[in-house]
Design a protein around this motif. Structure first.
Motif, mmCIF file in Angstrom:
data_model
loop_
_atom_site.group_PDB
_atom_site.id
_atom_site.type_symbol
_atom_site.label_atom_id
_atom_site.label_comp_id
_atom_site.label_asym_id
_atom_site.label_seq_id
_atom_site.Cartn_x
_atom_site.Cartn_y
_atom_site.Cartn_z
ATOM 1 N N ASP A 156 0.972 -1.372 0.289
ATOM 2 C CA ASP A 156 -0.086 -0.198 -0.169
ATOM 3 C C ASP A 156 0.545 1.410 -0.325
ATOM 4 O OD1 ASP A 156 -2.345 -1.326 -0.356
ATOM 5 O OD2 ASP A 156 -2.581 -1.473 2.004
ATOM 6 N N ILE A 157 1.983 1.578 0.821
ATOM 7 C CA ILE A 157 3.289 2.210 0.846
ATOM 8 C C ILE A 157 3.451 2.541 -0.805
ATOM 9 C CG2 ILE A 157 4.657 3.755 2.317
ATOM 10 C CD1 ILE A 157 3.661 2.105 4.825
ATOM 11 N N MET A 158 4.468 1.317 -0.725
ATOM 12 C CA MET A 158 5.102 2.112 -2.557
ATOM 13 C C MET A 158 4.112 2.069 -3.432
ATOM 14 S SD MET A 158 7.134 -1.616 -2.422
ATOM 15 C CE MET A 158 8.495 -1.926 -0.765
ATOM 16 N N ALA A 159 2.696 1.813 -3.779
ATOM 17 C CA ALA A 159 2.203 2.195 -4.348
ATOM 18 C C ALA A 159 1.238 3.593 -4.369
ATOM 19 C CB ALA A 159 0.945 1.100 -4.443
ATOM 20 N N LYS A 164 2.292 9.260 -7.152
ATOM 21 C CA LYS A 164 2.506 10.223 -7.104
ATOM 22 C C LYS A 164 3.425 10.881 -7.599
ATOM 23 C CE LYS A 164 -0.536 11.229 -3.767
ATOM 24 N NZ LYS A 164 -1.525 12.672 -4.326
ATOM 25 N N GLY A 165 4.502 9.635 -8.635
ATOM 26 C CA GLY A 165 5.537 9.927 -9.184
ATOM 27 C C GLY A 165 6.852 10.376 -8.649
ATOM 28 N N ALA A 166 6.886 9.577 -7.433
ATOM 29 C CA ALA A 166 8.022 9.639 -6.199
ATOM 30 C C ALA A 166 8.475 7.653 -6.166
ATOM 31 C CB ALA A 166 7.741 10.596 -5.446
ATOM 32 N N PHE A 167 9.909 8.345 -5.689
ATOM 33 C CA PHE A 167 11.341 7.473 -5.553
ATOM 34 C C PHE A 167 11.054 6.341 -4.260
ATOM 35 C CE2 PHE A 167 12.591 9.592 -9.148
ATOM 36 C CZ PHE A 167 12.345 8.175 -10.379
ATOM 37 N N PHE A 168 10.414 5.272 -4.079
ATOM 38 C CA PHE A 168 11.093 4.870 -2.726
ATOM 39 C C PHE A 168 12.019 4.369 -2.344
ATOM 40 C CE2 PHE A 168 7.743 1.932 -4.930
ATOM 41 C CZ PHE A 168 8.675 1.093 -4.791
ATOM 42 N N LEU A 169 12.738 5.335 -1.280
ATOM 43 C CA LEU A 169 14.187 3.805 -0.808
ATOM 44 C C LEU A 169 13.714 3.910 0.852
ATOM 45 C CD1 LEU A 169 16.057 6.196 -1.387
ATOM 46 C CD2 LEU A 169 15.739 4.751 -3.091
ATOM 47 N N THR A 170 14.041 1.764 0.766
ATOM 48 C CA THR A 170 13.437 1.352 2.044
ATOM 49 C C THR A 170 14.400 0.129 2.222
ATOM 50 O OG1 THR A 170 11.652 0.268 3.495
ATOM 51 C CG2 THR A 170 11.545 0.061 0.880
ATOM 52 N N LYS A 171 14.434 -0.485 3.816
ATOM 53 C CA LYS A 171 14.959 -1.830 3.929
ATOM 54 C C LYS A 171 13.535 -2.514 3.782
ATOM 55 C CE LYS A 171 18.148 -3.731 7.601
ATOM 56 N NZ LYS A 171 18.677 -3.533 9.082
ATOM 57 N N ALA A 172 14.191 -3.331 2.960
ATOM 58 C CA ALA A 172 13.406 -5.195 2.725
ATOM 59 C C ALA A 172 13.056 -5.534 3.840
ATOM 60 C CB ALA A 172 14.221 -5.284 1.271
ATOM 61 N N ARG A 173 12.156 -6.287 4.029
ATOM 62 C CA ARG A 173 12.005 -6.973 5.414
ATOM 63 C C ARG A 173 12.337 -8.905 4.884
ATOM 64 N NH1 ARG A 173 7.759 -9.204 4.812
ATOM 65 N NH2 ARG A 173 6.249 -7.989 3.382
ATOM 66 N N MET A 174 13.853 -9.438 5.585
ATOM 67 C CA MET A 174 14.410 -10.566 4.956
ATOM 68 C C MET A 174 13.793 -11.619 5.594
ATOM 69 S SD MET A 174 16.864 -8.768 3.670
ATOM 70 C CE MET A 174 18.122 -10.535 4.236
ATOM 71 N N THR A 175 12.711 -11.835 4.121
ATOM 72 C CA THR A 175 11.653 -13.080 4.711
ATOM 73 C C THR A 175 12.900 -14.469 4.122
ATOM 74 O OG1 THR A 175 10.710 -11.810 2.538
ATOM 75 C CG2 THR A 175 9.995 -12.120 4.040
ATOM 76 N N PRO A 176 12.431 -15.562 4.253
ATOM 77 C CA PRO A 176 13.296 -16.554 3.739
ATOM 78 C C PRO A 176 13.454 -16.184 2.138
ATOM 79 C CG PRO A 176 11.358 -17.245 5.617
ATOM 80 C CD PRO A 176 11.645 -15.573 5.366
ATOM 81 N N GLN A 214 4.572 -7.752 -7.151
ATOM 82 C CA GLN A 214 4.195 -8.036 -8.660
ATOM 83 C C GLN A 214 2.712 -8.395 -8.939
ATOM 84 O OE1 GLN A 214 5.513 -12.541 -9.837
ATOM 85 N NE2 GLN A 214 7.160 -12.366 -8.111
ATOM 86 N N GLU A 215 1.588 -8.686 -8.010
ATOM 87 C CA GLU A 215 0.650 -8.614 -7.863
ATOM 88 C C GLU A 215 -0.200 -6.671 -8.321
ATOM 89 O OE1 GLU A 215 -1.104 -10.054 -4.677
ATOM 90 O OE2 GLU A 215 -1.132 -12.059 -4.997
ATOM 91 N N ARG A 216 0.827 -5.627 -7.508
ATOM 92 C CA ARG A 216 0.576 -4.284 -7.849
ATOM 93 C C ARG A 216 0.519 -3.406 -8.958
ATOM 94 N NH1 ARG A 216 -1.917 -1.844 -3.643
ATOM 95 N NH2 ARG A 216 -2.689 -3.597 -1.963
ATOM 96 N N GLY A 217 2.088 -4.836 -9.817
ATOM 97 C CA GLY A 217 2.668 -3.787 -11.061
ATOM 98 C C GLY A 217 3.975 -3.671 -10.206
ATOM 99 N N LEU A 218 4.782 -2.876 -9.478
ATOM 100 C CA LEU A 218 5.302 -2.229 -9.556
ATOM 101 C C LEU A 218 7.037 -2.929 -9.576
ATOM 102 C CD1 LEU A 218 4.349 -1.765 -5.130
ATOM 103 C CD2 LEU A 218 4.285 -0.444 -6.843
ATOM 104 N N LYS A 219 7.028 -1.762 -9.792
ATOM 105 C CA LYS A 219 8.717 -2.486 -10.363
ATOM 106 C C LYS A 219 9.605 -1.552 -9.473
ATOM 107 C CE LYS A 219 7.529 -1.262 -15.759
ATOM 108 N NZ LYS A 219 8.103 -1.029 -16.903
ATOM 109 N N VAL A 220 10.034 -2.979 -8.469
ATOM 110 C CA VAL A 220 11.036 -2.030 -6.971
ATOM 111 C C VAL A 220 12.592 -2.905 -7.672
ATOM 112 C CG1 VAL A 220 11.327 -2.927 -5.056
ATOM 113 C CG2 VAL A 220 9.504 -3.000 -5.834
ATOM 114 N N ARG A 221 13.488 -2.134 -7.396
ATOM 115 C CA ARG A 221 15.525 -2.756 -7.934
ATOM 116 C C ARG A 221 15.143 -2.985 -6.329
ATOM 117 N NH1 ARG A 221 20.444 0.765 -9.097
ATOM 118 N NH2 ARG A 221 21.767 -0.768 -9.038
ATOM 119 N N VAL A 222 15.726 -4.213 -6.264
ATOM 120 C CA VAL A 222 16.518 -4.944 -4.931
ATOM 121 C C VAL A 222 18.582 -4.950 -4.798
ATOM 122 C CG1 VAL A 222 16.168 -6.175 -2.536
ATOM 123 C CG2 VAL A 222 14.584 -6.340 -4.254
#
Length: 226
Positions: A156-159, A164-176, A214-222
């Protein structure tokens, strides 16, 4: 509010009109603030911060840092509840959310929450409002980066930020699944060396996308750092 000690400051007394109000008068004035007035006060505070941003001409890149903090309280205070509090566990506190422009070191948004409130999808309307007011100040051509800690690894936050035409920078949750993807990265780039020329820090782009992204069509660079 320490009004008694402030009464010894001649400048503060002058700004108050020559007389420091009593505590009773101060609390009666504060009691007059309803939800609408508080919104106006927050907008006034933000305008002071945005004025500094507007004075920074031709800002090509701006970083909007959004973070929470903990204010522990000692006594009975409205809205103070026990929650996350590393220094005073179990003590009632407030959990305010602040938005700050890094380039000017000014606050452009704030929301006061009870101590048991966690930052998450419910705060999207505030994030959107703070991005909108920042965009008006920096202009349409400025690259706007919204930096939030690990709680922003939320669809929700990323989308909302992307919309709003901005980039987001965050620390990813270290899931398995992310840990597995990092473990199989074939190439790492060294970006820092020690005195003997041995690698100190390496980075790599990880080919990974959560199902939610993927479901939200977010292009996230990790990007991974080791």
């Amino acid at each position: 509010f320490g009004l008694e000690s402030l009464a010894a400051d001649p400048l503060f007394v002058l700004l108050c009109g020559g007389v420091i109000p009593s505590l009773d008068t101060t609390y009666r004035d504060l009691a007059r603030f309803d939800d609408e007035t508080i919104e106006q006060l927050e907008g006034m505070m933000a305008e002071h911060g945005l004025a500094e941003v507007r004075r920074t001409k031709k800002l090509r890149t701006a970083h909007l840092d959004i973070d929470t903090t903990v204010i522990p309280l000692f006594g009975e205070h409205e809205g103070a509840l026990p929650g996350y509090n590393p220094h005073y566990p179990g003590r009632p506190s407030y959990h305010p959310i602040l938005a700050r422009i890094a380039e000017t070191d000014t606050c452009v948004g704030a929301r006061l929450s009870p101590g048991d409130t966690a930052f998450g999808a419910a705060d999207v309307p505030d994030i959107e409002a703070w991005i909108d007011r920042t965009r008006l100040a920096v202009g349409p051509d400025c690259l706007l980066y919204v930096r939030i800690d690990g709680v922003a690894d939320c669809g929700d936050i990323m989308a909302a930020i992307e919309a709003k035409g901005a980039f987001f920078l965050t620390k990813a949750r270290m899931t398995p699944d992310l840990c597995s993807a990092v473990a199989f990265v074939p190439r790492w780039k060294t970006v820092d060396w020690d005195a003997d020329g041995k690698p100190l820090r390496q980075v790599a782009t990880v080919g990974f996308a959560r199902k939610e992204w993927q479901e939200r069509g977010l292009k996230v660079r990790v990007v991974a750092v080791r």
